[in-house]
Write a protein that holds these residues in place. Structure first.
Motif, PDB file in Angstrom:
ATOM      1  N   PRO A  37       0.804  -1.234   0.000  1.00  0.00           N
ATOM      2  CA  PRO A  37       0.000   0.000   0.000  1.00  0.00           C
ATOM      3  C   PRO A  37       0.832   1.278   0.000  1.00  0.00           C
ATOM      4  O   PRO A  37       0.370   2.325  -0.441  1.00  0.00           O
ATOM      5  CB  PRO A  37      -0.827  -0.119   1.279  1.00  0.00           C
ATOM      6  CG  PRO A  37      -0.897  -1.590   1.537  1.00  0.00           C
ATOM      7  CD  PRO A  37       0.410  -2.155   1.078  1.00  0.00           C
ATOM      8  N   SER A  38       2.066   1.196   0.513  1.00  0.00           N
ATOM      9  CA  SER A  38       2.896   2.406   0.576  1.00  0.00           C
ATOM     10  C   SER A  38       3.618   2.705  -0.739  1.00  0.00           C
ATOM     11  O   SER A  38       4.230   3.766  -0.884  1.00  0.00           O
ATOM     12  CB  SER A  38       3.932   2.274   1.698  1.00  0.00           C
ATOM     13  OG  SER A  38       4.761   1.145   1.470  1.00  0.00           O
ATOM     14  N   ASP A  39       3.581   1.769  -1.692  1.00  0.00           N
ATOM     15  CA  ASP A  39       4.268   1.988  -2.967  1.00  0.00           C
ATOM     16  C   ASP A  39       3.610   3.137  -3.740  1.00  0.00           C
ATOM     17  O   ASP A  39       2.378   3.262  -3.790  1.00  0.00           O
ATOM     18  CB  ASP A  39       4.221   0.717  -3.818  1.00  0.00           C
ATOM     19  CG  ASP A  39       5.144  -0.371  -3.265  1.00  0.00           C
ATOM     20  OD1 ASP A  39       5.909  -0.063  -2.331  1.00  0.00           O
ATOM     21  OD2 ASP A  39       5.067  -1.500  -3.764  1.00  0.00           O
ATOM     22  N   ARG A  40       4.447   3.942  -4.370  1.00  0.00           N
ATOM     23  CA  ARG A  40       3.948   5.035  -5.190  1.00  0.00           C
ATOM     24  C   ARG A  40       3.821   4.557  -6.632  1.00  0.00           C
ATOM     25  O   ARG A  40       4.338   3.509  -7.007  1.00  0.00           O
ATOM     26  CB  ARG A  40       4.873   6.252  -5.097  1.00  0.00           C
ATOM     27  CG  ARG A  40       4.977   6.790  -3.675  1.00  0.00           C
ATOM     28  CD  ARG A  40       5.990   7.913  -3.586  1.00  0.00           C
ATOM     29  NE  ARG A  40       5.562   9.107  -4.293  1.00  0.00           N
ATOM     30  CZ  ARG A  40       4.796  10.050  -3.755  1.00  0.00           C
ATOM     31  NH1 ARG A  40       4.375   9.931  -2.506  1.00  0.00           N
ATOM     32  NH2 ARG A  40       4.448  11.117  -4.441  1.00  0.00           N
ATOM     33  N   ILE A  41       3.125   5.335  -7.442  1.00  0.00           N
ATOM     34  CA  ILE A  41       2.997   4.996  -8.853  1.00  0.00           C
ATOM     35  C   ILE A  41       3.494   6.153  -9.698  1.00  0.00           C
ATOM     36  O   ILE A  41       3.578   7.301  -9.244  1.00  0.00           O
ATOM     37  CB  ILE A  41       1.540   4.660  -9.238  1.00  0.00           C
ATOM     38  CG1 ILE A  41       0.643   5.899  -9.129  1.00  0.00           C
ATOM     39  CG2 ILE A  41       0.997   3.533  -8.409  1.00  0.00           C
ATOM     40  CD1 ILE A  41      -0.723   5.693  -9.725  1.00  0.00           C
ATOM     41  N   GLU A  42       3.803   5.838 -10.921  1.00  0.00           N
ATOM     42  CA  GLU A  42       4.234   6.862 -11.862  1.00  0.00           C
ATOM     43  C   GLU A  42       2.999   7.547 -12.445  1.00  0.00           C
ATOM     44  O   GLU A  42       2.074   6.893 -12.934  1.00  0.00           O
ATOM     45  CB  GLU A  42       5.048   6.240 -12.998  1.00  0.00           C
ATOM     46  CG  GLU A  42       5.556   7.252 -14.009  1.00  0.00           C
ATOM     47  CD  GLU A  42       6.340   6.594 -15.126  1.00  0.00           C
ATOM     48  OE1 GLU A  42       6.683   7.276 -16.106  1.00  0.00           O
ATOM     49  OE2 GLU A  42       6.598   5.363 -15.018  1.00  0.00           O
ATOM     50  N   LEU A  43       2.984   8.872 -12.365  1.00  0.00           N
ATOM     51  CA  LEU A  43       1.836   9.626 -12.881  1.00  0.00           C
ATOM     52  C   LEU A  43       1.833   9.624 -14.403  1.00  0.00           C
ATOM     53  O   LEU A  43       2.903   9.636 -15.029  1.00  0.00           O
ATOM     54  CB  LEU A  43       1.871  11.060 -12.369  1.00  0.00           C
ATOM     55  CG  LEU A  43       1.604  11.234 -10.866  1.00  0.00           C
ATOM     56  CD1 LEU A  43       1.899  12.664 -10.447  1.00  0.00           C
ATOM     57  CD2 LEU A  43       0.184  10.856 -10.531  1.00  0.00           C
ATOM     58  N   PRO A  44       0.648   9.639 -15.003  1.00  0.00           N
ATOM     59  CA  PRO A  44       0.556   9.628 -16.474  1.00  0.00           C
ATOM     60  C   PRO A  44       0.688  11.018 -17.079  1.00  0.00           C
ATOM     61  O   PRO A  44       0.151  11.280 -18.137  1.00  0.00           O
ATOM     62  CB  PRO A  44      -0.837   9.042 -16.711  1.00  0.00           C
ATOM     63  CG  PRO A  44      -1.637   9.518 -15.550  1.00  0.00           C
ATOM     64  CD  PRO A  44      -0.687   9.506 -14.381  1.00  0.00           C
ATOM     65  N   TRP A  45       1.386  11.923 -16.407  1.00  0.00           N
ATOM     66  CA  TRP A  45       1.623  13.254 -16.953  1.00  0.00           C
ATOM     67  C   TRP A  45       2.948  13.766 -16.398  1.00  0.00           C
ATOM     68  O   TRP A  45       3.485  13.249 -15.439  1.00  0.00           O
ATOM     69  CB  TRP A  45       0.497  14.218 -16.600  1.00  0.00           C
ATOM     70  CG  TRP A  45       0.234  14.390 -15.126  1.00  0.00           C
ATOM     71  CD1 TRP A  45       1.003  15.052 -14.218  1.00  0.00           C
ATOM     72  CD2 TRP A  45      -0.873  13.875 -14.394  1.00  0.00           C
ATOM     73  NE1 TRP A  45       0.457  14.991 -12.977  1.00  0.00           N
ATOM     74  CE2 TRP A  45      -0.700  14.292 -13.052  1.00  0.00           C
ATOM     75  CE3 TRP A  45      -2.008  13.142 -14.739  1.00  0.00           C
ATOM     76  CZ2 TRP A  45      -1.608  13.962 -12.053  1.00  0.00           C
ATOM     77  CZ3 TRP A  45      -2.902  12.831 -13.748  1.00  0.00           C
ATOM     78  CH2 TRP A  45      -2.706  13.233 -12.425  1.00  0.00           C
ATOM     79  N   SER A  46       3.459  14.810 -16.980  1.00  0.00           N
ATOM     80  CA  SER A  46       4.705  15.397 -16.511  1.00  0.00           C
ATOM     81  C   SER A  46       4.435  16.220 -15.254  1.00  0.00           C
ATOM     82  O   SER A  46       3.308  16.641 -15.014  1.00  0.00           O
ATOM     83  CB  SER A  46       5.310  16.287 -17.597  1.00  0.00           C
ATOM     84  OG  SER A  46       4.529  17.453 -17.766  1.00  0.00           O
ATOM     85  N   PRO A  47       5.469  16.463 -14.445  1.00  0.00           N
ATOM     86  CA  PRO A  47       5.254  17.223 -13.216  1.00  0.00           C
ATOM     87  C   PRO A  47       4.672  18.613 -13.445  1.00  0.00           C
ATOM     88  O   PRO A  47       4.029  19.168 -12.566  1.00  0.00           O
ATOM     89  CB  PRO A  47       6.665  17.318 -12.619  1.00  0.00           C
ATOM     90  CG  PRO A  47       7.384  16.133 -13.166  1.00  0.00           C
ATOM     91  CD  PRO A  47       6.844  15.939 -14.539  1.00  0.00           C
ATOM     92  N   ARG A  48       4.897  19.193 -14.601  1.00  0.00           N
ATOM     93  CA  ARG A  48       4.413  20.550 -14.861  1.00  0.00           C
ATOM     94  C   ARG A  48       3.002  20.548 -15.454  1.00  0.00           C
ATOM     95  O   ARG A  48       2.472  21.604 -15.775  1.00  0.00           O
ATOM     96  CB  ARG A  48       5.355  21.290 -15.799  1.00  0.00           C
ATOM     97  CG  ARG A  48       5.369  20.757 -17.224  1.00  0.00           C
ATOM     98  CD  ARG A  48       6.416  21.476 -18.067  1.00  0.00           C
ATOM     99  NE  ARG A  48       6.289  21.164 -19.476  1.00  0.00           N
ATOM    100  CZ  ARG A  48       6.689  20.049 -20.062  1.00  0.00           C
ATOM    101  NH1 ARG A  48       7.265  19.099 -19.331  1.00  0.00           N
ATOM    102  NH2 ARG A  48       6.545  19.857 -21.361  1.00  0.00           N
ATOM    103  N   TYR A  49       2.389  19.359 -15.563  1.00  0.00           N
ATOM    104  CA  TYR A  49       1.088  19.292 -16.237  1.00  0.00           C
ATOM    105  C   TYR A  49       0.075  20.227 -15.612  1.00  0.00           C
ATOM    106  O   TYR A  49      -0.609  20.975 -16.297  1.00  0.00           O
ATOM    107  CB  TYR A  49       0.544  17.860 -16.232  1.00  0.00           C
ATOM    108  CG  TYR A  49      -0.861  17.804 -16.776  1.00  0.00           C
ATOM    109  CD1 TYR A  49      -1.075  17.856 -18.145  1.00  0.00           C
ATOM    110  CD2 TYR A  49      -1.968  17.782 -15.941  1.00  0.00           C
ATOM    111  CE1 TYR A  49      -2.360  17.855 -18.660  1.00  0.00           C
ATOM    112  CE2 TYR A  49      -3.251  17.786 -16.444  1.00  0.00           C
ATOM    113  CZ  TYR A  49      -3.441  17.817 -17.805  1.00  0.00           C
ATOM    114  OH  TYR A  49      -4.702  17.839 -18.308  1.00  0.00           O
ATOM    115  N   PHE A  50      -0.056  20.197 -14.299  1.00  0.00           N
ATOM    116  CA  PHE A  50      -1.107  20.965 -13.653  1.00  0.00           C
ATOM    117  C   PHE A  50      -0.831  22.464 -13.659  1.00  0.00           C
ATOM    118  O   PHE A  50      -1.645  23.248 -13.180  1.00  0.00           O
ATOM    119  CB  PHE A  50      -1.369  20.454 -12.241  1.00  0.00           C
ATOM    120  CG  PHE A  50      -2.323  19.301 -12.224  1.00  0.00           C
ATOM    121  CD1 PHE A  50      -3.685  19.505 -12.240  1.00  0.00           C
ATOM    122  CD2 PHE A  50      -1.853  18.011 -12.240  1.00  0.00           C
ATOM    123  CE1 PHE A  50      -4.567  18.441 -12.254  1.00  0.00           C
ATOM    124  CE2 PHE A  50      -2.727  16.945 -12.251  1.00  0.00           C
ATOM    125  CZ  PHE A  50      -4.083  17.157 -12.265  1.00  0.00           C
ATOM    126  N   ALA A  51       0.294  22.870 -14.231  1.00  0.00           N
ATOM    127  CA  ALA A  51       0.493  24.294 -14.462  1.00  0.00           C
ATOM    128  C   ALA A  51      -0.571  24.793 -15.432  1.00  0.00           C
ATOM    129  O   ALA A  51      -1.209  25.812 -15.205  1.00  0.00           O
ATOM    130  CB  ALA A  51       1.880  24.551 -15.039  1.00  0.00           C
TER     131      ALA A  51
END
Length: 544
Positions: free
Chosen positions: A377-391
């Motif tokens: 449950p503590s494992d993270r996942i790779e997001l399907p967007w770049s870190p700047r997406y929500f800019a």
């Protein structure tokens, strides 16, 4: 029998953030406005949650940013967190760029704040007439002058007294929501998916600090609904699909179960609201003297916080044009540019909101696949967007207009009306993410420092602004022009980024978009007058 009202220049229908912003903008222009709202008071529900950086730039012009920020969360709440339950660790997180920290592209920062905290600030920003508990029930354009009437006659119903009143207005600005009465009365259809699903917002009090205080966010996204802190001093909201038999639902129990097994938290429900998530764009934004803005013009799904902010930009585009017509320095064709400029923005924003929704769902699908594969449950996942997406700064700050109210190369109107919106002066990309500042006509004037700590955006107001390193020459051209105009010195260090010589100039519209650019000093002494006449569609009168 309906009684007559004294009348008004602009009748604003709808007392949400878009209508209230229009009222404040028109008041700055000295335009008489009457706002009517069918509900008896401002909405007590949180509804929209984000004032983005472009909206805050508009509110900076109105002197409202400090009041908005005072009721908002600290910048570190400008983040989305993904969790299996609210009391689990994040398996993914994303910053809202331009909200969680300042960006060099703007002198302001966006804010996470609930709509019910924003609206009182907007209501207090102007002294114009407001009638709560008053609904528009009929609308007729009357009189003949060319192809349209000279005024609009609206019939209003006061729900407190049952009295009907007739109000004559020069124009009607409809900001009355996705189920707009005005849009229906005008017979304007919509395009797009329409109603997507029914949702419920539950406002509640609970002690959730031990899970969230150290990891603040504006939204916690879980498979069991969205959780959002409402106010810095406390309060929460839960957003989830409306259950069957909602009339008999145990809302406290539903929220408790959504918090996850073992939460052991007492939930005190304050209020419940059912609503429909819509996705559409009106086929047109104007019919005669009635114009649509906000959700009446385009209903945008909530993911990404784009809906309210798009409506705020609508009225920023529209109100200076209405003021020009009412004050006599603009021609009637200027109103046509409202739809030409904002309609493509609405379609593009709707596409982006649908993309945001798919990306959010993709995160949950990846998480379920990860857990099925035996991940901890503590494992993270790779997001399907770049870190700047929500800019999304390309969408928010990079909007460009292509209409008769924009002159290409500072000399002639664009020959491609309604060509759309762009984010990059050279490549015209449509990602919505990257923002490349440019002074190309049609684009928002970039934020550049002026003297005494001011921004180029601070030079914009209830006037056209001419930014130039050669103010003495352009002041001479300013004489005897009927348009409101200010000449502002532009520091020489900005010449390269603005694409100007030491004799060039930028003409910025009251909404902060570049209307014309002269790279060098133009020949003759009438270039500025010709440009202003063309941008305001007053050329046939002013240049005859």
């Amino acid at each position: 029998m309906p009684v007559a009202d004294a009348g008004t220049d602009v009748l604003i229908v709808g007392g949400g953030p878009v209508g209230l912003t229009a009222r404040a903008l028109l008041a700055r222009w000295g335009v008489r406005a009457l706002l009517v709202e069918k509900h008896r008071e401002l909405s007590p529900f949180p509804r929209a949650r984000l004032v983005n950086v472009r909206s805050m730039e508009i509110y900076r012009r109105l002197g409202l940013t400090s009041g908005i920020a005072a009721a908002a969360f600290a910048p570190e709440y400008g983040r989305i967190r993904f969790r299996d339950t609210l009391h689990d660790r994040d398996f993914a997180t994303a910053a809202m760029v331009g909200v969680n920290a300042p960006v060099p592209e703007s002198p302001v920062i966006g804010a996470v704040t609930s709509q019910d905290r924003l609206e009182p600030t907007l209501l207090a920003a102007a002294d114009g007439r407001v009638r709560f508990g008053t609904e528009l029930i009929d609308l007729v354009e009357e009189g003949e002058e060319g192809e349209e009437g000279e005024s609009v006659l609206a019939t209003l119903l006061d729900h407190r007294t049952g009295q009907e009143t007739r109000v004559r207005a020069r124009y009607v600005l409809a900001a009355d929501g996705a189920n707009s009465t005005v849009r229906q009365r005008l017979g304007i259809g919509t395009t797009g998916p329409g109603a997507l699903a029914g949702f419920t917002t539950v406002v509640f009090d609970a002690d959730l600090g031990r899970w969230c205080a150290g990891q603040p966010a504006g939204v916690y996204f879980t498979p069991h609904g969205l959780f959002a802190p409402l106010y810095p001093e406390g309060g929460w909201a839960w957003f989830a699909p409306t259950p069957e038999d909602a009339a008999h639902a145990d809302w406290a129990g539903l929220v408790s179960r959504a918090l996850g097994p073992g939460a052991g938290v007492h939930v005190d429900v304050v209020r419940v609201q059912h609503w429909t998530m819509n996705a559409f764009v009106a086929e047109r934004f104007r019919r005669g003297r009635a114009l649509l803005a906000g959700d009446a013009a385009h209903a945008i799904p909530i993911v990404g916080g784009l809906g309210m902010n798009t409506g705020i930009a609508d009225v920023d585009n529209l109100c200076w044009k209405l003021a020009g017509l009412l004050h006599g320095w603009a021609g009637p064709g200027l109103l046509d540019t409202y739809g030409t400029e904002r309609h493509p923005v609405a379609h593009r924003t709707l596409r982006q909101a649908v993309t945001n929704t798919h990306l959010m769902l993709d995160v949950q699908n990846r998480r379920r696949a990860q857990l099925r594969a035996g991940a901890a449950p503590s494992d993270r996942i790779e997001l399907p967007w770049s870190p700047r997406y929500f800019a999304q700064l390309g969408l928010v700050l990079g909007v460009s207009y292509d209409s008769a109210a924009v002159l290409t190369d500072g000399s002639a109107p664009s020959d491609r009306p309604g060509a759309g919106t762009h984010t990059d002066a050279d490549t015209d990309t449509d990602t919505g993410t990257d923002y490349v500042p440019t002074t190309r006509p049609g684009h928002r004037m970039p934020h550049l420092p002026l003297a005494q700590g001011r921004s180029t955006l601070d030079a914009v107001g209830e006037w056209f602004t001419l930014l130039t390193p050669d103010p003495a020459y352009w002041e001479q051209q300013k004489a005897a022009a009927p348009w409101p105009l200010r000449v502002e010195p532009l520091p020489s260090e900005h010449l390269d980024v603005c694409g100007l010589s030491a004799q060039g100039a930028l003409l910025v519209r009251p909404d902060g978009h570049v209307g014309a650019r002269w790279r060098d000093r133009p020949p003759g002494d009438s270039a500025l007058r010709h440009a202003l006449a063309a941008i305001t569609c007053a050329a046939s009168r002013e240049l005859s």
